[in-house]
Design a protein around this motif. Structure first.
Motif, short mmCIF file in Angstrom:
data_model
loop_
_atom_site.label_atom_id
_atom_site.label_comp_id
_atom_site.label_asym_id
_atom_site.label_seq_id
_atom_site.Cartn_x
_atom_site.Cartn_y
_atom_site.Cartn_z
N HIS A 1 0.83 -1.20 0.00
CA HIS A 1 0.00 0.00 0.00
C HIS A 1 0.86 1.25 0.00
CE1 HIS A 1 -3.28 2.74 0.92
NE2 HIS A 1 -2.60 3.18 1.97
N TYR A 2 1.92 1.25 0.83
CA TYR A 2 2.80 2.40 0.91
C TYR A 2 3.48 2.67 -0.44
CZ TYR A 2 6.83 5.26 2.18
OH TYR A 2 7.79 6.25 2.23
N ASN A 3 3.94 1.62 -1.09
CA ASN A 3 4.59 1.78 -2.39
C ASN A 3 3.64 2.37 -3.43
OD1 ASN A 3 7.04 0.78 -1.50
ND2 ASN A 3 6.58 -1.33 -2.08
N ARG A 4 2.37 1.96 -3.38
CA ARG A 4 1.40 2.51 -4.32
C ARG A 4 1.16 3.99 -4.05
NH1 ARG A 4 -3.15 -2.38 -4.28
NH2 ARG A 4 -1.95 -3.85 -5.59
N VAL A 5 1.05 4.35 -2.77
CA VAL A 5 0.83 5.75 -2.40
C VAL A 5 2.01 6.61 -2.85
CG1 VAL A 5 0.62 7.36 -0.46
CG2 VAL A 5 -0.68 5.23 -0.45
N VAL A 6 3.23 6.13 -2.58
CA VAL A 6 4.44 6.87 -2.97
C VAL A 6 4.52 6.99 -4.48
CG1 VAL A 6 6.96 6.80 -2.99
CG2 VAL A 6 5.72 6.29 -0.89
N ALA B 1 16.64 20.21 -6.91
CA ALA B 1 17.25 18.97 -6.43
C ALA B 1 16.43 17.75 -6.89
CB ALA B 1 17.34 18.98 -4.90
N ALA B 2 15.10 17.88 -6.88
CA ALA B 2 14.24 16.78 -7.33
C ALA B 2 14.49 16.46 -8.80
CB ALA B 2 12.77 17.14 -7.11
N LYS B 3 14.72 17.49 -9.60
CA LYS B 3 15.01 17.27 -11.02
C LYS B 3 16.36 16.59 -11.21
CE LYS B 3 12.34 21.29 -12.55
NZ LYS B 3 12.40 22.61 -13.20
N ILE B 4 17.35 17.03 -10.43
CA ILE B 4 18.68 16.42 -10.53
C ILE B 4 18.63 14.95 -10.13
CG2 ILE B 4 21.05 16.46 -9.66
CD1 ILE B 4 20.80 19.46 -9.32
N LEU B 5 17.87 14.66 -9.08
CA LEU B 5 17.74 13.27 -8.62
C LEU B 5 17.14 12.40 -9.71
CD1 LEU B 5 16.52 13.87 -4.96
CD2 LEU B 5 18.57 12.61 -5.62
N MET B 6 16.20 12.94 -10.47
CA MET B 6 15.59 12.18 -11.56
C MET B 6 16.56 12.00 -12.73
SD MET B 6 11.60 13.35 -11.84
CE MET B 6 11.91 15.11 -11.84
N GLU B 7 17.32 13.05 -13.04
CA GLU B 7 18.20 13.01 -14.20
C GLU B 7 19.55 12.35 -13.91
OE1 GLU B 7 18.46 17.08 -15.29
OE2 GLU B 7 16.37 17.23 -15.95
N HIS B 8 20.01 12.48 -12.66
CA HIS B 8 21.32 11.93 -12.28
C HIS B 8 21.23 11.18 -10.96
CE1 HIS B 8 23.15 14.39 -15.46
NE2 HIS B 8 22.43 15.40 -15.01
N SER C 1 16.39 18.48 5.32
CA SER C 1 15.33 19.16 6.05
C SER C 1 14.42 19.94 5.10
CB SER C 1 15.94 20.10 7.10
OG SER C 1 14.93 20.83 7.76
N VAL C 2 15.03 20.71 4.19
CA VAL C 2 14.25 21.52 3.25
C VAL C 2 13.48 20.63 2.28
CG1 VAL C 2 14.44 23.14 1.33
CG2 VAL C 2 15.74 23.54 3.42
N PHE C 3 14.13 19.58 1.78
CA PHE C 3 13.48 18.68 0.83
C PHE C 3 12.29 17.99 1.47
CE2 PHE C 3 12.83 15.08 -1.93
CZ PHE C 3 13.23 15.52 -3.18
N ARG C 4 12.46 17.54 2.71
CA ARG C 4 11.37 16.88 3.41
C ARG C 4 10.21 17.84 3.66
NH1 ARG C 4 11.41 12.17 6.46
NH2 ARG C 4 9.64 11.94 7.85
N PHE C 5 10.53 19.09 3.96
CA PHE C 5 9.49 20.10 4.18
C PHE C 5 8.72 20.36 2.88
CE2 PHE C 5 8.01 24.52 4.22
CZ PHE C 5 7.27 24.53 5.40
N THR D 1 14.58 8.67 0.15
CA THR D 1 13.30 7.97 -0.05
C THR D 1 12.71 8.32 -1.41
OG1 THR D 1 12.89 8.03 2.33
CG2 THR D 1 11.00 7.59 0.89
N TYR D 2 12.80 9.60 -1.78
CA TYR D 2 12.31 10.05 -3.08
C TYR D 2 13.03 9.33 -4.21
CZ TYR D 2 11.69 13.17 -7.09
OH TYR D 2 11.45 13.68 -8.33
N LEU D 3 14.37 9.26 -4.10
CA LEU D 3 15.16 8.62 -5.15
C LEU D 3 14.82 7.14 -5.26
CD1 LEU D 3 17.44 8.70 -7.21
CD2 LEU D 3 19.07 8.37 -5.36
N ASN D 4 14.69 6.46 -4.14
CA ASN D 4 14.36 5.02 -4.15
C ASN D 4 12.98 4.78 -4.77
OD1 ASN D 4 16.78 4.35 -2.94
ND2 ASN D 4 15.94 4.42 -0.87
N SER D 5 12.01 5.62 -4.42
CA SER D 5 10.66 5.44 -4.96
C SER D 5 10.62 5.75 -6.45
CB SER D 5 9.66 6.33 -4.19
OG SER D 5 10.03 7.69 -4.29
#
Length: 228
Positions: A52-57, A173-180, A202-206, A214-218
């Protein structure tokens, strides 16, 4: 899920071997079986929660991708100095393919300044400098600090302006994580203007509700599923 099933089968095999080796009493064997059954139930519950968590993410990441792409489209259009503000709004609405869009309302001076600022900052990325703050933002837009505060009243407070700058850093940062995805967190933090990985996390989590890791893994899981 397959790993949990294999682990359960292995435990049952080991338990059977153990019972034969120790010649347990019927009562002891029943107790051991009960423990194993409870353990299997726990594994099943954890598997369901994990699924369920994986689907939500996954849904949240897909939504985030759509938002980021929409923001890019908007800023490209808004950053085009050859278009009037009304033409920019009309182009954005066409880009978003809204068949029954509301009638456009001309932007006032404050809104026009913010649109121009947001597009220019995202294009030139001055926030990559860790010392970039409210005063730097005003200088970047070639206005004095008092004028900046009048034109952008929502960011007349230095802390609020820094929150805006940090949100842009997190978005970048989110874009860089996706591209690299192979880049280290330290490198990405430095590229985006963060002074440390702690402030980056801290800023990314906010901004997105999850850590960069976690974002990169998902994201990897989502792209892996699409590739299958």
């Amino acid at each position: 899920m397959t790993k949990r099933t294999s682990l359960t089968a292995l435990l049952l095999l080991l338990a059977t071997t153990f019972c034969h080796a120790r010649t347990l009493t019927l009562e002891e064997a029943d107790t051991l079986i009960l423990i194993l059954v409870l353990f299997v139930i726990l594994l099943i519950v954890l598997g369901g929660v994990s699924l369920h968590y994986n689907r939500v993410v996954s849904r949240r990441n897909e939504q985030l991708l759509r938002i980021l792409h929409a923001l890019d489209d908007y800023r490209v259009i808004a950053g085009d100095g050859e278009l009037s503000l009304d033409e920019q709004q009309e182009a954005v609405m066409k880009k978003q393919q809204k068949p029954k869009a509301a009638k456009t309302i001309p932007l006032d001076e404050e809104q026009a300044f913010f649109v121009k600022m947001d597009a220019r900052v995202n294009k030139e990325k001055p926030y990559a400098n860790p010392d970039f703050d409210q005063r730097s933002l005003a200088e970047f837009m070639e206005v004095d600090l008092d004028t900046f505060r009048k034109l952008v009243p929502r960011y007349q407070d230095a802390d609020r302006a820094l929150e805006y700058i940090n949100s842009l850093r997190a978005e970048y940062a989110a874009k860089i994580l996706m591209e690299h995805p192979d880049y280290s967190m330290d490198k990405i933090a430095g590229m985006c203007g963060f002074t440390s990985t702690t402030s980056f996390n801290s800023v990314f989590r906010f901004a997105f509700g999850i850590t960069p890791t976690t974002y990169l893994n998902s994201m990897r899981q989502m792209f892996k599923k699409k590739a299958v």
